[in-house]
Design a protein around this motif. Structure first.
Motif, mmCIF file in Angstrom:
data_model
loop_
_atom_site.group_PDB
_atom_site.id
_atom_site.type_symbol
_atom_site.label_atom_id
_atom_site.label_comp_id
_atom_site.label_asym_id
_atom_site.label_seq_id
_atom_site.Cartn_x
_atom_site.Cartn_y
_atom_site.Cartn_z
ATOM 1 N N ALA A 113 0.987 -1.246 -0.026
ATOM 2 C CA ALA A 113 0.041 0.185 0.030
ATOM 3 C C ALA A 113 0.919 1.273 -0.102
ATOM 4 O O ALA A 113 1.846 1.374 0.595
ATOM 5 C CB ALA A 113 -0.807 0.023 1.298
ATOM 6 N N VAL A 114 0.193 2.272 -0.479
ATOM 7 C CA VAL A 114 1.131 3.495 -0.961
ATOM 8 C C VAL A 114 0.270 4.699 0.079
ATOM 9 O O VAL A 114 0.861 5.300 0.812
ATOM 10 C CB VAL A 114 1.460 3.972 -2.109
ATOM 11 N N LEU A 115 -0.934 4.948 -0.338
ATOM 12 C CA LEU A 115 -1.582 5.872 0.250
ATOM 13 C C LEU A 115 -2.312 5.369 1.471
ATOM 14 O O LEU A 115 -2.492 6.628 2.244
ATOM 15 C CB LEU A 115 -2.808 6.609 -0.589
ATOM 16 N N ARG A 116 -2.348 4.421 2.227
ATOM 17 C CA ARG A 116 -3.131 3.842 3.203
ATOM 18 C C ARG A 116 -2.598 4.745 4.479
ATOM 19 O O ARG A 116 -3.225 5.238 5.252
ATOM 20 C CB ARG A 116 -2.997 2.531 3.425
ATOM 21 N N ARG A 117 -1.343 4.603 4.733
ATOM 22 C CA ARG A 117 -0.554 5.228 5.737
ATOM 23 C C ARG A 117 -0.686 6.878 5.851
ATOM 24 O O ARG A 117 -0.965 7.386 6.822
ATOM 25 C CB ARG A 117 0.845 4.883 6.118
ATOM 26 N N GLU A 118 -0.446 7.195 4.617
ATOM 27 C CA GLU A 118 -0.451 8.873 4.409
ATOM 28 C C GLU A 118 -2.001 9.220 4.585
ATOM 29 O O GLU A 118 -2.025 10.469 5.241
ATOM 30 C CB GLU A 118 -0.232 9.159 3.090
ATOM 31 N N PHE A 119 -2.949 8.635 4.093
ATOM 32 C CA PHE A 119 -4.727 9.145 4.441
ATOM 33 C C PHE A 119 -4.767 9.022 6.225
ATOM 34 O O PHE A 119 -5.275 9.714 6.807
ATOM 35 C CB PHE A 119 -5.471 8.162 3.740
ATOM 36 N N SER A 120 -4.309 7.770 6.618
ATOM 37 C CA SER A 120 -4.347 7.728 7.957
ATOM 38 C C SER A 120 -4.182 8.656 8.912
ATOM 39 O O SER A 120 -4.838 8.991 9.687
ATOM 40 C CB SER A 120 -4.020 6.152 8.355
ATOM 41 N N PHE A 121 -2.715 9.227 8.402
ATOM 42 C CA PHE A 121 -2.219 10.037 9.341
ATOM 43 C C PHE A 121 -3.070 11.533 9.147
ATOM 44 O O PHE A 121 -3.291 12.122 10.086
ATOM 45 C CB PHE A 121 -0.787 10.216 9.055
ATOM 46 N N ALA A 122 -3.358 11.683 7.739
ATOM 47 C CA ALA A 122 -4.003 13.108 7.742
ATOM 48 C C ALA A 122 -5.296 12.867 8.510
ATOM 49 O O ALA A 122 -5.808 14.041 8.889
ATOM 50 C CB ALA A 122 -4.103 13.306 6.276
ATOM 51 N N LYS A 123 -6.049 12.060 8.387
ATOM 52 C CA LYS A 123 -7.316 11.900 8.833
ATOM 53 C C LYS A 123 -7.301 12.041 10.337
ATOM 54 O O LYS A 123 -8.058 12.786 11.056
ATOM 55 C CB LYS A 123 -7.861 10.562 8.517
ATOM 56 N N LYS A 124 -6.165 11.535 10.894
ATOM 57 C CA LYS A 124 -5.796 11.575 12.591
ATOM 58 C C LYS A 124 -5.611 13.261 12.946
ATOM 59 O O LYS A 124 -6.344 13.327 14.014
ATOM 60 C CB LYS A 124 -4.843 10.883 12.948
#
Length: 327
Positions: A113-124
């Protein structure tokens, strides 16, 4: 009808003030092995939170992570794909921005996965909903070099399966709306059937998330009717390249939710909200979707100084507020 002020993707990670130079300085230190990858990632986290807060301060209702971690719209995803290596620099459409071009050397598959961690952090870290943005399979394929012998159709399908997996990840992480950028189709309308097949593969993994398809850097008016037939929930359009588009929409209408890119993401000149609202007022009766997204014509990170980008987003928010008063 709901009116939402949003970004169209990237936001400048570097600004004029000394404290806004952290990303450039940190990257140079990483290259010199003075900091670790983990330390650099922490700095990118801090800048991501910073640009999210700036978008909220500008008045946006729906933000992005600014694509702070992206070197460019193409190689960020391509680097994580088996069967693909990254080559030299090439101009990104008719802009003054360059991307690192992928070379396809065999069947493509996702390493992870590329975006999963990026999105998870931004959402948090965001007080507002976050919209993940990724480049679509057709554009990835058209801006790559084929040394594999697979041919365009198979390469587009390979990329589509990889992007569909990213979309599935984002859906599982709770993304309410996912934006896929496909500017290349406007340069090759004769390949719309191939493009449409790729969109269908992605749409099959969106689940309950809204799938937004954005195009820019070309005249979308000739393809507008076909775009409405795609299995997407939101159609995002760049009006700065399409002078006839308002008339086309008035004539044909729009039953989908729509992203209106009237604010030029490549020009430093600031638009006057009242002038844009006059154009929007004419189109308003033709917009039949549940939600209208007011956004720049494209991402801002690669084309505008940070302060101008912030002012552009304030124009976006002002137009959205003015439109709410119309309905």
């Amino acid at each position: 009808m709901k009116i939402v002020a949003t970004s169209a993707g990237s936001y400048p990670r570097i600004g004029d003030r000394p404290e806004q130079q952290r990303h450039r300085q940190a990257y140079a230190r990483l290259e010199r092995c003075e900091i670790t990858t983990e330390e650099f990632e922490k700095i990118q986290d801090e800048i991501t939170q910073e640009v999210i807060e700036e978008q909220i301060k500008a008045g946006l209702d729906l933000v992005t992570d600014g694509q702070v971690r992206w070197y460019d719209p193409i190689s960020h995803l391509a680097r994580a794909i088996n069967g693909c290596r990254i080559n030299g620099l090439l101009r990104f459409f008719d802009t003054n921005f360059y991307f690192r071009q992928p070379v396809i050397e065999g069947k493509l598959s996702r390493r992870g996965a590329v975006l999963r961690r990026e999105f998870s952090f931004a959402k948090k870290v965001s007080k507002k909903p976050v919209k993940p943005v990724l480049t679509g399979p057709y554009t990835l394929a058209k801006l790559s070099i084929d040394r594999s012998g697979l041919g365009l159709q198979k390469i587009v399908r390979n990329f589509a399966e990889i992007i569909a997996a990213e979309v599935k990840d984002l859906k599982e992480e709770g993304a309410e709306i996912i934006q896929v950028d496909e500017p290349a189709i406007l340069k090759h309308p004769e390949e719309f059937e191939l493009f449409s097949e790729a969109v269908e593969i992605i749409a099959g993994e969106k689940g309950s998330s809204y799938l937004a398809l954005y195009t820019y850097f070309g005249d979308v008016a000739p393809l507008y009717e076909k775009m409405l037939e795609l299995p997407i929930d939101v159609i995002g359009l760049d009006f700065t390249y399409s002078p006839r588009l308002p008339q086309v929409i008035e004539e044909q209408g729009c039953d989908k939710d729509i992203g209106l890119g009237f604010i030029d993401g490549r020009n430093t000149k600031l638009e006057r909200p009242e002038e844009l609202l006059e154009k929007l007022q004419q189109m308003l009766p033709s917009l039949k979707g549940d939600t209208v997204y007011i956004n720049p014509s494209c991402g801002l990170g690669d084309y505008l100084p940070r302060e101008i980008a912030f002012q552009k987003l304030k124009v976006v928010a002002a137009v959205a507020e003015g439109m709410r008063r119309m309905i």
